[in-house]
Design a protein around this motif. Structure first.
Motif, PDB file in Angstrom:
ATOM      1  N   THR A   1       0.915  -1.216   0.026  1.00  0.00           N
ATOM      2  CA  THR A   1       0.034  -0.147  -0.233  1.00  0.00           C
ATOM      3  C   THR A   1       1.075   1.165   0.134  1.00  0.00           C
ATOM      4  OG1 THR A   1      -1.780  -1.272   1.268  1.00  0.00           O
ATOM      5  CG2 THR A   1      -1.787   1.286   1.348  1.00  0.00           C
ATOM      6  N   PRO A   2       0.895   2.067  -1.074  1.00  0.00           N
ATOM      7  CA  PRO A   2       1.995   3.084  -1.304  1.00  0.00           C
ATOM      8  C   PRO A   2       1.667   4.000  -0.100  1.00  0.00           C
ATOM      9  CG  PRO A   2       0.143   3.097  -2.886  1.00  0.00           C
ATOM     10  CD  PRO A   2       0.224   1.828  -2.240  1.00  0.00           C
ATOM     11  N   TYR A   3       0.471   4.607   0.226  1.00  0.00           N
ATOM     12  CA  TYR A   3       0.506   5.568   1.314  1.00  0.00           C
ATOM     13  C   TYR A   3       1.097   5.223   2.604  1.00  0.00           C
ATOM     14  CZ  TYR A   3      -2.728   7.131  -2.411  1.00  0.00           C
ATOM     15  OH  TYR A   3      -3.488   7.393  -3.589  1.00  0.00           O
ATOM     16  N   LEU A   4       0.853   4.017   3.076  1.00  0.00           N
ATOM     17  CA  LEU A   4       1.297   3.593   4.287  1.00  0.00           C
ATOM     18  C   LEU A   4       2.805   3.473   4.442  1.00  0.00           C
ATOM     19  CD1 LEU A   4       0.637   2.313   7.195  1.00  0.00           C
ATOM     20  CD2 LEU A   4       0.492   0.329   6.174  1.00  0.00           C
ATOM     21  N   ALA A   5       3.511   3.099   3.260  1.00  0.00           N
ATOM     22  CA  ALA A   5       4.616   2.929   3.062  1.00  0.00           C
ATOM     23  C   ALA A   5       5.467   4.263   3.090  1.00  0.00           C
ATOM     24  CB  ALA A   5       5.130   1.971   1.888  1.00  0.00           C
ATOM     25  N   LEU A   6       4.691   5.107   2.372  1.00  0.00           N
ATOM     26  CA  LEU A   6       5.235   6.559   2.289  1.00  0.00           C
ATOM     27  C   LEU A   6       5.213   7.112   3.564  1.00  0.00           C
ATOM     28  CD1 LEU A   6       3.887   7.646  -1.226  1.00  0.00           C
ATOM     29  CD2 LEU A   6       6.420   7.159  -0.620  1.00  0.00           C
ATOM     30  N   TRP A   7       4.224   7.031   4.225  1.00  0.00           N
ATOM     31  CA  TRP A   7       4.061   7.383   5.467  1.00  0.00           C
ATOM     32  C   TRP A   7       5.172   7.115   6.649  1.00  0.00           C
ATOM     33  CZ3 TRP A   7       2.660   5.398  10.378  1.00  0.00           C
ATOM     34  CH2 TRP A   7       2.344   6.367  11.421  1.00  0.00           C
ATOM     35  N   LEU A   8       5.444   5.841   6.466  1.00  0.00           N
ATOM     36  CA  LEU A   8       6.387   5.230   7.389  1.00  0.00           C
ATOM     37  C   LEU A   8       7.605   5.706   7.060  1.00  0.00           C
ATOM     38  CD1 LEU A   8       4.911   1.446   8.266  1.00  0.00           C
ATOM     39  CD2 LEU A   8       5.187   3.556   9.700  1.00  0.00           C
ATOM     40  N   ASN A   9       8.076   5.772   5.830  1.00  0.00           N
ATOM     41  CA  ASN A   9       9.392   6.318   5.487  1.00  0.00           C
ATOM     42  C   ASN A   9       9.577   7.678   5.737  1.00  0.00           C
ATOM     43  OD1 ASN A   9      10.512   3.756   4.269  1.00  0.00           O
ATOM     44  ND2 ASN A   9       9.417   3.989   2.327  1.00  0.00           N
ATOM     45  N   ASP A  10       8.530   8.387   5.795  1.00  0.00           N
ATOM     46  CA  ASP A  10       8.717   9.907   6.041  1.00  0.00           C
ATOM     47  C   ASP A  10       9.047   9.919   7.641  1.00  0.00           C
ATOM     48  OD1 ASP A  10       8.291  10.669   3.520  1.00  0.00           O
ATOM     49  OD2 ASP A  10       6.430  10.954   3.971  1.00  0.00           O
ATOM     50  N   VAL A  11       8.826   9.017   8.325  1.00  0.00           N
ATOM     51  CA  VAL A  11       9.162   9.261   9.760  1.00  0.00           C
ATOM     52  C   VAL A  11      10.693   8.959   9.962  1.00  0.00           C
ATOM     53  CG1 VAL A  11       8.806   8.214  11.998  1.00  0.00           C
ATOM     54  CG2 VAL A  11       6.945   8.160  10.614  1.00  0.00           C
ATOM     55  N   SER A  12      11.392  10.299  10.449  1.00  0.00           N
ATOM     56  CA  SER A  12      13.093  10.106  10.429  1.00  0.00           C
ATOM     57  C   SER A  12      13.650   9.241  11.137  1.00  0.00           C
ATOM     58  CB  SER A  12      13.336  11.517  10.870  1.00  0.00           C
ATOM     59  OG  SER A  12      12.998  11.644  12.325  1.00  0.00           O
ATOM     60  N   ILE A  13      13.042   8.702  12.144  1.00  0.00           N
ATOM     61  CA  ILE A  13      13.741   7.733  13.195  1.00  0.00           C
ATOM     62  C   ILE A  13      13.459   6.082  12.606  1.00  0.00           C
ATOM     63  CG2 ILE A  13      13.383   9.117  15.073  1.00  0.00           C
ATOM     64  CD1 ILE A  13      10.892   7.259  16.007  1.00  0.00           C
ATOM     65  N   ILE A  14      12.580   5.947  11.750  1.00  0.00           N
ATOM     66  CA  ILE A  14      12.529   4.546  11.184  1.00  0.00           C
ATOM     67  C   ILE A  14      13.826   4.176  10.236  1.00  0.00           C
ATOM     68  CG2 ILE A  14      11.232   3.022   9.551  1.00  0.00           C
ATOM     69  CD1 ILE A  14       9.503   3.713  11.869  1.00  0.00           C
ATOM     70  N   GLY A  15      14.370   3.034  10.909  1.00  0.00           N
ATOM     71  CA  GLY A  15      15.370   2.473  10.225  1.00  0.00           C
ATOM     72  C   GLY A  15      16.651   2.926  10.928  1.00  0.00           C
ATOM     73  N   GLU A  16      16.626   3.880  11.765  1.00  0.00           N
ATOM     74  CA  GLU A  16      17.746   4.477  12.647  1.00  0.00           C
ATOM     75  C   GLU A  16      18.144   3.961  13.782  1.00  0.00           C
ATOM     76  OE1 GLU A  16      19.759   6.887  10.983  1.00  0.00           O
ATOM     77  OE2 GLU A  16      18.326   7.080   9.051  1.00  0.00           O
ATOM     78  N   GLY A  17      19.312   3.434  13.978  1.00  0.00           N
ATOM     79  CA  GLY A  17      19.997   2.841  15.307  1.00  0.00           C
ATOM     80  C   GLY A  17      19.203   1.635  15.637  1.00  0.00           C
ATOM     81  N   PHE A  18      18.517   1.607  16.833  1.00  0.00           N
ATOM     82  CA  PHE A  18      17.779   0.519  17.099  1.00  0.00           C
ATOM     83  C   PHE A  18      16.687   0.314  16.631  1.00  0.00           C
ATOM     84  CE2 PHE A  18      20.524   1.332  20.636  1.00  0.00           C
ATOM     85  CZ  PHE A  18      21.303   0.020  20.885  1.00  0.00           C
ATOM     86  N   VAL A  19      16.030   1.335  15.955  1.00  0.00           N
ATOM     87  CA  VAL A  19      14.606   1.380  15.290  1.00  0.00           C
ATOM     88  C   VAL A  19      14.562   0.443  13.869  1.00  0.00           C
ATOM     89  CG1 VAL A  19      12.437   2.750  14.428  1.00  0.00           C
ATOM     90  CG2 VAL A  19      14.037   3.501  16.305  1.00  0.00           C
ATOM     91  N   PRO A  20      13.695  -0.336  13.782  1.00  0.00           N
ATOM     92  CA  PRO A  20      13.669  -1.031  12.450  1.00  0.00           C
ATOM     93  C   PRO A  20      13.197  -0.293  11.540  1.00  0.00           C
ATOM     94  CG  PRO A  20      12.672  -2.414  14.336  1.00  0.00           C
ATOM     95  CD  PRO A  20      12.911  -1.204  14.804  1.00  0.00           C
ATOM     96  N   ASP A  21      13.429  -1.070  10.288  1.00  0.00           N
ATOM     97  CA  ASP A  21      13.023  -0.231   9.058  1.00  0.00           C
ATOM     98  C   ASP A  21      11.237  -0.401   8.792  1.00  0.00           C
ATOM     99  OD1 ASP A  21      12.444  -2.785   7.965  1.00  0.00           O
ATOM    100  OD2 ASP A  21      14.299  -2.471   6.778  1.00  0.00           O
ATOM    101  N   TYR A  22      10.633   0.214   7.836  1.00  0.00           N
ATOM    102  CA  TYR A  22       9.436   0.216   7.901  1.00  0.00           C
ATOM    103  C   TYR A  22       8.692  -1.039   7.648  1.00  0.00           C
ATOM    104  CZ  TYR A  22       8.877  -0.362   2.746  1.00  0.00           C
ATOM    105  OH  TYR A  22       8.856  -1.035   1.401  1.00  0.00           O
ATOM    106  N   ALA A  23       9.227  -2.167   7.049  1.00  0.00           N
ATOM    107  CA  ALA A  23       8.815  -3.365   6.884  1.00  0.00           C
ATOM    108  C   ALA A  23       8.446  -4.057   8.220  1.00  0.00           C
ATOM    109  CB  ALA A  23       9.697  -4.399   6.132  1.00  0.00           C
ATOM    110  N   PHE A  24       9.133  -3.911   9.106  1.00  0.00           N
ATOM    111  CA  PHE A  24       8.963  -4.382  10.514  1.00  0.00           C
ATOM    112  C   PHE A  24       7.765  -3.815  11.021  1.00  0.00           C
ATOM    113  CE2 PHE A  24       9.359  -4.229  15.190  1.00  0.00           C
ATOM    114  CZ  PHE A  24       9.441  -5.272  15.513  1.00  0.00           C
ATOM    115  N   TRP A  25       7.493  -2.300  11.019  1.00  0.00           N
ATOM    116  CA  TRP A  25       6.145  -1.893  11.381  1.00  0.00           C
ATOM    117  C   TRP A  25       5.067  -2.297  10.493  1.00  0.00           C
ATOM    118  CZ3 TRP A  25       7.055   0.000  15.942  1.00  0.00           C
ATOM    119  CH2 TRP A  25       8.641   0.525  16.282  1.00  0.00           C
TER     120      TRP A  25
END
Length: 331
Positions: free
Chosen positions: A168-192
């Motif tokens: 779903t493009p809107y959900l993926a785009l929204w999660l990718n726009d969150v700056s902390i997603i995929g940074e440090g201990f925070v998993p990337d958007y696939a996990f969420w």
């Protein structure tokens, strides 16, 4: 006449001794299993990242001695007088230990994703399932909303739900726009995405388990609550639900086990959980049987720990006539 009677052994004491040994073995195995996992996680998050010791994701032990032993034992035999016994099985065992040491860091990291995914999904799903089940039983003309939700989710494959959410493009785009997603201990958007998918799927099944438990509570309980001045909602919350949740623990445990095992489906949307990591290693080494055997042992350790924990919870909250865990263990 039993063997215990023939040997003059007290069957009751023998059974108690066997049960005690079984419990001790389970405790030792659990301590060893979770000791390994927690030690591995803590090291990778701290000392391993700071360059102290072997390093993040590296083995604590070297598999070389076991590999050498396996090579030396292959094709050898042991002579016991005139009898010569092949010891290839020892070589296989040594080779399996070497492989376990080699892939242990990857399995531990995958287990972390599996445990977090399952725990978060079951907890969030519970908070959706309870009002859904109450609406299904006490919602009157609005119960069709809960019915439609549970039947839609339970009637479609979990993997299909994950793919729909993932692509779903809107959900993926929204999660990718969150700056902390995929940074440090925070998993990337696939996990969420997997968290959302497993929460939705698990909530529908939990709602049905809780609905069945709600309907097991005698209707007179709510009537009595209304008679002492409680509103219908207060009666459900303070009288019916406490009994319901005790009845629902065995089924809720089943859903927890279900989510642990089916968390492997998250690997199909690139979540690096336990199955995903093991399958990647197996694809590169072609040692499918030993790797998936080790994978099964890790899943078994997590599942047995979860069921043992829920059994303890059930015993803890049991009251006479409700949630009688001890009675089901007798006989």
């Amino acid at each position: 006449m039993s063997v215990a009677d023939v040997l003059g052994i007290d069957a009751g004491r023998l059974r108690e001794s066997t049960d005690d040994l079984g419990r001790i073995a389970m405790v030792v195995a659990g301590i060893a299993f979770w000791g390994w996992l927690v030690t591995r996680w803590l090291y990778d998050w701290t000392l391993g990242r700071w360059g102290i010791g072997p390093g993040e994701g590296e083995n604590f032990l070297s598999p070389a001695p076991f590999e050498g032993a396996a090579t030396a034992l292959e094709g050898s035999v042991v002579a016991l007088g005139p009898v010569r016994i092949p010891v290839d099985w020892l070589a296989t065992l040594a080779d399996g230990i070497a492989l376990a040491i080699d892939i242990a860091p990857a399995l531990a990291t995958g287990a972390w994703y599996t445990v977090v995914l399952t725990t978060v999904a079951i907890v969030l799903g519970f908070f959706i399932a309870v009002p859904t089940a109450v609406l299904r039983v006490y919602g009157g003309p609005f119960r069709w909303i809960a019915l439609s939700y549970t039947e839609l989710i339970r009637g479609t494959p979990l993997l299909a739900q994950l793919f729909v959410l993932y692509y779903t493009p809107y959900l993926a785009l929204w999660l990718n726009d969150v700056s902390i997603i995929g940074e440090g201990f925070v998993p990337d958007y696939a996990f969420w995405i997997a968290i959302i998918g497993f929460t939705i799927n698990g909530s529908a099944y939990q709602a049905e388990y809780i609905r069945g438990a709600l309907e097991s509570v005698d209707e007179g309980q709510l009537t009595a609550a209304r008679a002492i001045g409680l509103s219908k909602l207060e009666g459900i919350r303070h009288v019916v639900l406490p009994q319901t949740l005790r009845y629902a623990i065995p089924a809720w445990t089943n859903e927890l086990v279900y989510l642990i095992k089916y968390s492997s489906l998250a690997g199909f949307i690139t979540v690096p959980e336990l199955y995903y990591r093991a399958s990647r290693i197996a694809s590169s080494t072609f040692e499918y049987t030993p790797i998936f055997t080790l994978l099964a042992l890790v899943y078994l350790g997590i599942v047995l720990s979860a069921t043992n924990l829920m059994t303890r919870v059930e015993r803890r909250v049991a009251v006479p006539g409700i949630g009688q865990a001890d009675g089901r263990q007798q006989g």
